[in-house]
Design an enzyme around this catalytic site. Sequence first.
Site, PDB file in Angstrom:
ATOM      1  N   THR A 124      58.896  58.082 -27.128  1.00  0.00           N
ATOM      2  CA  THR A 124      57.996  58.584 -28.265  1.00  0.00           C
ATOM      3  C   THR A 124      58.470  60.223 -28.596  1.00  0.00           C
ATOM      4  OG1 THR A 124      56.040  57.514 -27.546  1.00  0.00           O
ATOM      5  CG2 THR A 124      55.579  59.382 -28.827  1.00  0.00           C
ATOM      6  N   LEU A 156      53.533  49.934 -25.029  1.00  0.00           N
ATOM      7  CA  LEU A 156      52.734  49.382 -23.779  1.00  0.00           C
ATOM      8  C   LEU A 156      51.576  50.142 -23.432  1.00  0.00           C
ATOM      9  CD1 LEU A 156      54.075  50.722 -21.106  1.00  0.00           C
ATOM     10  CD2 LEU A 156      55.809  49.204 -21.706  1.00  0.00           C
ATOM     11  N   LEU A 254      36.102  52.495 -27.654  1.00  0.00           N
ATOM     12  CA  LEU A 254      34.724  53.029 -28.532  1.00  0.00           C
ATOM     13  C   LEU A 254      33.904  52.965 -27.052  1.00  0.00           C
ATOM     14  CD1 LEU A 254      34.272  53.662 -31.153  1.00  0.00           C
ATOM     15  CD2 LEU A 254      32.732  51.612 -31.255  1.00  0.00           C
ATOM     16  N   CYS A 264      50.315  59.935 -22.157  1.00  0.00           N
ATOM     17  CA  CYS A 264      50.610  59.795 -23.530  1.00  0.00           C
ATOM     18  C   CYS A 264      49.619  60.492 -24.724  1.00  0.00           C
ATOM     19  CB  CYS A 264      50.657  58.188 -23.801  1.00  0.00           C
ATOM     20  SG  CYS A 264      52.053  57.330 -23.018  1.00  0.00           S
ATOM     21  N   LYS A 267      49.473  64.592 -25.003  1.00  0.00           N
ATOM     22  CA  LYS A 267      50.456  64.936 -25.379  1.00  0.00           C
ATOM     23  C   LYS A 267      51.070  64.499 -26.764  1.00  0.00           C
ATOM     24  CE  LYS A 267      54.421  62.468 -23.801  1.00  0.00           C
ATOM     25  NZ  LYS A 267      55.233  61.860 -24.960  1.00  0.00           N
TER      26      LYS A 267
END
Length: 437
Positions: A124, A156, A254, A264, A267
């Site tokens: 990413t 994933l 939710l 993930c 950041k």
Amino acid sequence: MRYRLTVIGTGYLGITHAACMAAMGFEVLGLDVDADKIARLNAGELPIHEPGLEPVLRRGLDSGRLRFTTSYEEVAAFGDVHFVCVGTPQKRGEYAADVSYIDGAVESLAPLLDRACLVVGKSTVPVGTAERLADKLVRLSPVGAAAELAWNPEFLREGFAVQDTLHPDRIVLGVRSERAEKVLREVYEPLGDVPIVVSDFATAELVKTAANAFLATKISFINAMAEVCEAAHADVQLLSKALSYDDRIGGRYLNAGLGFGGGCLPKDIRAFMARAGELGADQALTFLREVDAINMRRRARMVDLARELAGGSFHGCTVGVLGAAFKPDSDDIRDSPALGVAVAIGHQGGRVTVYDPIALDNARKAHPELSYGESAVDAVRGAHVVLLLTEWQEFVELDPEQLGGVVAARRIVDGRNCLDAEAWRSAGWHYRALGRP
Ligand code: UDX
């Protein structure tokens, strides 16, 4: 043609990708700079906890199709397609992502390439990184433009890594040539009928950050509703349930509670804001600042609730904390809301004992100042307040009577809205939860 694949970087993403590609029939060579990790992987031992991954790794090794190395020379000589899966952590003291590992990977690999190949980024990254790396690749590789870059983000989830890799809901291919698209379509062909979106580099990079920003926003939305519910004496669980029947909204992501953590979402939304700022589009993402703030306020609220139950101060108070991982079925404690709360209570004078079914070793290493229990019962022994902070199934199934027998006072805060409130209350517990009366 059956391509030979390499996977650079063996974290959660790299190990899973390498093992699953071997399961799909490819010859795969994985690389990491950590020799210890490589030795463990070659011995069939997972350095991380990921359900279902170890058998896939072992089968790959046994078949002879999967190996791991520390040598870039070997990787360059072996691969037709090189997947780059290294980490892009948050920079210390800044919102931006640190992309030095990914630059390092390209700088190590490129000068060794001696034939046409495809280098595929999966990490990413801030939008614009792929374009920069593509130039770098061509500049550094002896074969010039025959070494081509593509971008193929990975979606994933930890805990479901194998399933998400072998049965993805979509595949995004950021490519600059028909050749690159063709190669990647062939690589993913064994996965069957999966929707494929082909795009430019920037869009492919953005799909990943946008997806994570959306998920973080959805979680913070329901947690903002939890704040309002707390003020209005309403029940966010019932609110969320009622919202979920609207299929435009949907019930997933939710669940109100202590909010999101992990390697993930936190950041990635910060790096996204930083990058938008550099591009002059910061206004578009100022809402993410609020998403982050709502998320962090949940941790503060949990500490406040625990202090309230402790009688206004943590001094002389023993707090039993159930959960250290950022989510259940993971040993990952990166930006873990549970540990954040435990550490804050420790700073405020509470004696904190933490238990987690799998993340205990990682927690101990990161926070030696906290105490750790051998089991849930052990962690709450003598506790004046019990906090449930990660919704492990083992905790959901705890017997309120049994736990009541070892605590100093029957007081519990359910940080994940996962316990049966009535069962705990009827066992004499003072039960509190985030966003509920
Ligand atoms: C996430 C994305 O889901 C994945 O697509 C991306 O590739 C990486 O980041 P992961 O970090 O494994 O995956 O965790 P995820 O299962 O998405 O959960 C993230 C956090 O949100 C956890 O801390 C979880 O406890 C929290 N969460 C999730 C909630 O608080 N409420 C929810 O309803 C859902």
